[in-house]
Design an enzyme around this catalytic site. Structure first.
Site, PDB file in Angstrom:
ATOM      1  N   ASP A 174      22.375  58.068  72.150  1.00 37.29           N
ATOM      2  CA  ASP A 174      22.734  59.351  71.521  1.00 37.29           C
ATOM      3  C   ASP A 174      21.455  59.861  70.474  1.00 37.29           C
ATOM      4  O   ASP A 174      21.414  60.848  70.025  1.00 37.29           O
ATOM      5  CB  ASP A 174      23.936  59.325  70.720  1.00 37.29           C
ATOM      6  CG  ASP A 174      25.047  59.206  71.654  1.00 37.29           C
ATOM      7  OD1 ASP A 174      25.005  59.327  72.924  1.00 37.29           O
ATOM      8  OD2 ASP A 174      26.140  58.518  71.215  1.00 37.29           O
ATOM      9  N   GLY A 187      28.296  50.967  72.898  1.00 34.70           N
ATOM     10  CA  GLY A 187      27.988  51.274  74.310  1.00 34.70           C
ATOM     11  C   GLY A 187      26.737  50.621  74.613  1.00 34.70           C
ATOM     12  O   GLY A 187      25.659  50.621  73.887  1.00 34.70           O
TER      13      GLY A 187
HETATM   14  O1  F6P Z   1      27.995  55.682  71.826  1.00 35.88           O
HETATM   15  C1  F6P Z   1      27.021  56.246  72.998  1.00 35.88           C
HETATM   16  C2  F6P Z   1      27.885  56.731  73.991  1.00 35.88           C
HETATM   17  O2  F6P Z   1      27.095  56.949  74.998  1.00 35.88           O
HETATM   18  C3  F6P Z   1      28.492  58.153  73.459  1.00 35.88           C
HETATM   19  O3  F6P Z   1      27.564  59.330  73.555  1.00 35.88           O
HETATM   20  C4  F6P Z   1      29.537  58.082  74.472  1.00 35.88           C
HETATM   21  O4  F6P Z   1      30.784  59.121  73.878  1.00 35.88           O
HETATM   22  C5  F6P Z   1      30.104  57.034  74.534  1.00 35.88           C
HETATM   23  O5  F6P Z   1      29.035  56.280  74.103  1.00 35.88           O
HETATM   24  C6  F6P Z   1      30.984  56.626  75.632  1.00 35.88           C
HETATM   25  O6  F6P Z   1      31.334  55.181  75.402  1.00 35.88           O
HETATM   26  P1  F6P Z   1      32.399  54.442  76.325  1.00 35.88           P
HETATM   27  O7  F6P Z   1      31.454  53.820  77.451  1.00 35.88           O
HETATM   28  O8  F6P Z   1      32.937  53.413  75.632  1.00 35.88           O
HETATM   29  O9  F6P Z   1      33.393  55.250  76.830  1.00 35.88           O
END
Ligand code: F6P
Length: 343
Positions: free
Chosen positions: A127, A10
């Site tokens: 996170d 992410g």
């Molecule tokens: O890993 C970071 C994060 O921000 C998590 O807190 C969250 O669950 C996830 O990414 C969401 O990711 P995506 O944008 O791939 O749905």
């Protein structure tokens, strides 16, 4: 040297600050050449590269996102993926790779190091759940965004005598919920590490209304009620290439339960990707820049299989294996110290 760089997982405010610091110092002090791999591990897997020199990193320090692009591609989940990456790095004459990412991206980096690839990791995630570093960049920005949202929600909640629920990111770790909830004066904070009782939450909601204020509940997306509150469980969704479920829904579930059990109106705000977008805070720009400056030093010191990390106010080097062995979650004592403020 010829150095590859990628950003995976992410995205997160501060990624561009790392990229800029690495390139600026590498070019100025060592005459390095860089190859930018696009979209995380997909870049070396599929041969997606971009030019990465001083002109490309001009002006990107305050920009959110990543100029390299990102993805959650897992080369270990692709048949022959690892061999393809090793061959690609050889073919492009890459001496070392800098991987900027969280547990998944750095987990891949650690395994590639074991296969002989020279790799240095840089910890990122909003996170703040990577172990072996006091903080990851991106976390401070996300907490500031969530805190501002909570501040704004207090006034409208009070005008309408409503319970407002703020759902923040955090699958396995409640750091964003804990810090933004504390900073924003939330009445209840719910985190993935500690199961909650819906009865207790409703009692906090009712006591808050009695004091003529409206309750704000901050809930991490991965928080779960105890079995007595929700037999059968909630919050399961489709999984990504690293096996993580896509979460969401706990805020809405809470609003429904609170309305039914207390008779008070309850609404939910899902902050979602707003927490990840936009310009990094000054703290995150400084941390990301220092990580970048130390990462390029580590490359030239001949290191591999390490991650740069924050220890107190110092940037140190830790084994990648130590950083990805387990997630850094909120421990029970840390959560318990805040509970006196609930309700
Ligand atoms: O890993 C970071 C994060 O921000 C998590 O807190 C969250 O669950 C996830 O990414 C969401 O990711 P995506 O944008 O791939 O749905």
């Amino acid at each position: 040297m010829r150095i590859g760089m990628l950003t995976g997982g992410g995205d997160c405010p501060g990624l561009n600050a790392v990229i800029r610091a690495v390139v600026r110092k590498g070019v100025a002090e060592h005459g390095d050449e860089f190859v930018g791999f696009r979209d995380g591990w997909k870049g070396p897997l599929e041969g997606l590269t971009m030019t990465l020199g001083v002109p490309e990193v001009r002006g990107i320090l305050p920009r959110g996102g990543t100029i390299l692009g990102s993805s959650r591609t897992n080369p270990f989940a692709v048949e022959g993926g690892v061999e393809t990456i090793i061959a690609r790095l050889e073919e492009l004459g890459i001496d070392a790779l800098i991987a900027i990412g969280g547990e998944d991206t750095l987990g891949v980096a650690a395994k590639l190091h074991e296969r002989g690839v020279r790799v240095i990791g840089v910890p990122k995630t909003i996170d703040n759940d990577l172990d072996a570093t006091d903080y990851t960049f991106g976390f401070d920005t996300a907490v500031n965004i969530a805190t501002e949202a909570i501040d704004r929600l207090h006034t409208t909640a009070e005008s309408h005598h409503r319970a407002l629920i703020v759902e923040v990111m955090g699958r396995h770790a409640g750091w964003i919920a804990l810090h933004s909830g504390l900073a924003g004066g939330a009445n209840v904070i719910l985190i993935p590490e500690v199961r909650f009782s819906i009865e207790r939450v409703c009692a906090y909601v009712e006591s808050r209304f009695k004091s003529q204020y409206a309750p704000i509940i901050v809930v991490a997306e991965g928080a779960l009620p105890d079995e007595a509150s929700a037999p059968g469980g909630i919050n399961s969704g489709e999984a990504d290439a690293f096996g993580h479920a896509r979460l969401g829904g706990i805020g809405d579930w809470l609003a429904r339960e609170i309305e039914q059990r207390t008779g008070k109106e309850a609404r939910t705000m899902v902050l979602g990707h707003i927490q990840r977008g936009g310009t990094p805070s000054a703290f995150d720009r400084v941390l990301a820049t220092r990580f970048g400056l130390h990462a390029i030093d580590a490359v030239h010191d001949g290191e591999s299989g390490i991650m740069v990390a924050l220890s107190g106010t110092d940037i140190v080097r830790v084994p990648l294996s130590a950083a990805v062995a387990k997630l850094k979650t909120v421990d029970a004592a840390r959560y318990a110290e805040t509970e006196v403020l609930f309700g």
